[in-house]
Design an enzyme around this catalytic site. Structure first.
Site, short mmCIF file in Angstrom:
data_model
loop_
_atom_site.label_atom_id
_atom_site.label_comp_id
_atom_site.label_asym_id
_atom_site.label_seq_id
_atom_site.Cartn_x
_atom_site.Cartn_y
_atom_site.Cartn_z
N VAL A 3 0.88 -1.16 0.00
CA VAL A 3 0.00 0.00 0.00
C VAL A 3 0.92 1.22 0.00
O VAL A 3 1.72 1.39 0.93
CB VAL A 3 -0.91 0.01 1.25
CG1 VAL A 3 -1.79 1.24 1.25
CG2 VAL A 3 -1.75 -1.26 1.29
N GLY A 46 3.90 -1.50 -4.78
CA GLY A 46 4.72 -2.70 -4.61
C GLY A 46 5.30 -3.05 -5.97
O GLY A 46 4.60 -3.00 -6.98
N ALA A 88 3.53 -5.92 -7.91
CA ALA A 88 2.19 -5.52 -8.33
C ALA A 88 2.25 -4.47 -9.44
O ALA A 88 1.49 -4.53 -10.42
CB ALA A 88 1.42 -4.97 -7.13
N ASN A 89 3.15 -3.51 -9.30
CA ASN A 89 3.25 -2.46 -10.32
C ASN A 89 3.62 -3.06 -11.68
O ASN A 89 3.07 -2.68 -12.73
CB ASN A 89 4.32 -1.43 -9.94
CG ASN A 89 3.95 -0.60 -8.72
OD1 ASN A 89 2.80 -0.60 -8.29
ND2 ASN A 89 4.92 0.10 -8.16
N GLU A 118 11.34 -7.91 -3.05
CA GLU A 118 10.51 -7.54 -1.89
C GLU A 118 9.85 -8.78 -1.27
O GLU A 118 8.95 -8.66 -0.46
CB GLU A 118 9.47 -6.50 -2.30
CG GLU A 118 10.09 -5.15 -2.63
CD GLU A 118 9.12 -4.09 -3.07
OE1 GLU A 118 9.42 -2.90 -2.86
OE2 GLU A 118 8.08 -4.43 -3.66
N GLY A 129 18.76 6.70 -20.13
CA GLY A 129 18.23 5.59 -20.92
C GLY A 129 18.54 4.25 -20.27
O GLY A 129 18.52 4.13 -19.05
N ASP A 157 9.36 0.03 -12.58
CA ASP A 157 8.36 -1.05 -12.70
C ASP A 157 7.59 -0.92 -14.02
O ASP A 157 7.26 -1.93 -14.65
CB ASP A 157 7.39 -1.00 -11.52
CG ASP A 157 8.10 -1.14 -10.19
OD1 ASP A 157 9.14 -1.83 -10.14
OD2 ASP A 157 7.63 -0.54 -9.20
N GLY A 166 1.86 9.21 -8.98
CA GLY A 166 1.47 7.88 -8.53
C GLY A 166 2.22 6.79 -9.28
O GLY A 166 3.10 7.05 -10.12
#
Ligand code: RIB
Length: 315
Positions: free
Chosen positions: A13, A40, A43-44, A141, A227, A254, A289
């Site tokens: 979160v 995370g 997740a990303n 992670e 780059g 990510d 975000g």
């Protein structure tokens, strides 16, 4: 290739505070705004690939708290297969307090929470579904033993694997990741893992080459506004950046990996996929975000063709 991607990885979160400057030790200052979101690294990457249209399977542990179900619903809202997203009894969700400075640069703290409970046995439980995938994405992670087990699983079943060694830890045993298909650190992670200087592109190439010399087949170093560098056993290719003015760089690395995975399983073309990934990551830093900053395939292609799309930022 069938175009299926698995992510064996984390979810967090994100608690993002946009600051005017970083507070000094012992100082209290006011910040203008705050946002909470699903993040995370695992997740990303899954969400970036799914937003681009990839078929994604997530293997992850959520917390046994008010955030856990929301995280699973968030995956499902992007069409991600959540059959192997389970709850870690009695554990908090992973959380990431993040500060973003006006330059767009971020500082991140992570509390692993439930992610620390994603174990090799979870790979065994998901084995039949993992065997249907072309590429497994991994980050750091989750426990290292799980990462090693996933690379071993990929080797055993002929499935390509990609390891993003973030956040970097010197506990990573390079001998146990030699079979990974793609190793994707940023410069800082590369320096920590090799013990070599990374101040110039030539030094970055030499550090990456020290890894290919050990046996890692393909190293891709993300270098932010410089780059990316693709280093294989036989050649080095620079992935050129195109400048953007970053608003929030959180999750750009990510975005790079998730989009690379999507294009790679579609085309099998590493260089062209990296070029697209650099553009996708650059586009993502122009909005606040992490997951919510990632474009869908339609949005990304529209921005590229109307000339408003950026090309080449990955952090
Ligand atoms: O890479 C960005 C991510 O790092 C954030 O979403 C945060 O959750 C941390 O895992």
């Amino acid at each position: 290739m069938t175009g299926r991607i698995a992510v064996v990885g984390s979810n967090m979160v994100d608690l993002i505070t946009y600051v005017t400057r970083m507070p000094a030790k012992g100082e209290t200052i006011e910040a203008p705004s705050f946002e909470m979101g699903c993040g995370g690294k695992g997740a990303n990457q899954a969400v970036a690939a799914a937003k681009l249209g990839a078929d994604v399977l997530m293997v992850s542990k959520v917390g046994d708290d008010m955030f856990g179900d929301n995280t699973t619903r968030n995956f499902a809202s992007f069409g991600i297969d959540t059959r192997h997203v389970s709850k870690a009894a009695g554990k908090s969700s992973g959380v990431a307090p993040i500060m973003v400075e006006p330059s767009g640069e971020n500082s991140i703290l992570i509390v692993k929470g439930a992610n620390a409970d994603l174990l090799p046995v979870d790979i065994e439980r998901a084995a039949e579904d993992l065997k249907t995938c072309d590429l497994i994405l991994l980050q750091l992670e989750i426990p290292l033993e799980t990462v090693y087990a996933a690379i071993e699983f990929g080797k055993r079943h002929g499935i390509k694997t990609l390891l993003n060694p973030a956040p970097a830890t010197s506990a990573l045993d390079l001998r146990r990741i030699l079979h990974v298909s793609f190793f994707v650190p940023n410069e800082t992670e590369l320096a920590l893992l090799t013990g070599l200087p990374v101040g110039t592109v030539a030094e970055i190439e030499a550090a990456a080459r020290s890894l290919t010399a050990k046996g890692i087949g393909t190293v891709i170093v993300t270098m932010g506004e410089r780059g990316a560098l693709l280093v294989t056993q036989t050649e080095t290719t620079a992935i050129e950046p195109v400048r953007v003015t970053p608003v929030d760089t959180t999750g750009a690395g990510d975005a790079f990996i998730g989009s690379f995975a999507c294009y790679y399983v579609e085309t099998g073309d590493v260089k062209a996929s990296l070029d697209r990934a650099a553009r996708y990551a650059a586009d993502s830093v122009t909005r606040r975000g992490t997951q919510k900053a990632y474009a869908t395939r339609e949005q990304f292609e529209a921005r590229q063709s109307d000339g408003s799309g950026a090309g080449g930022f990955s952090r």
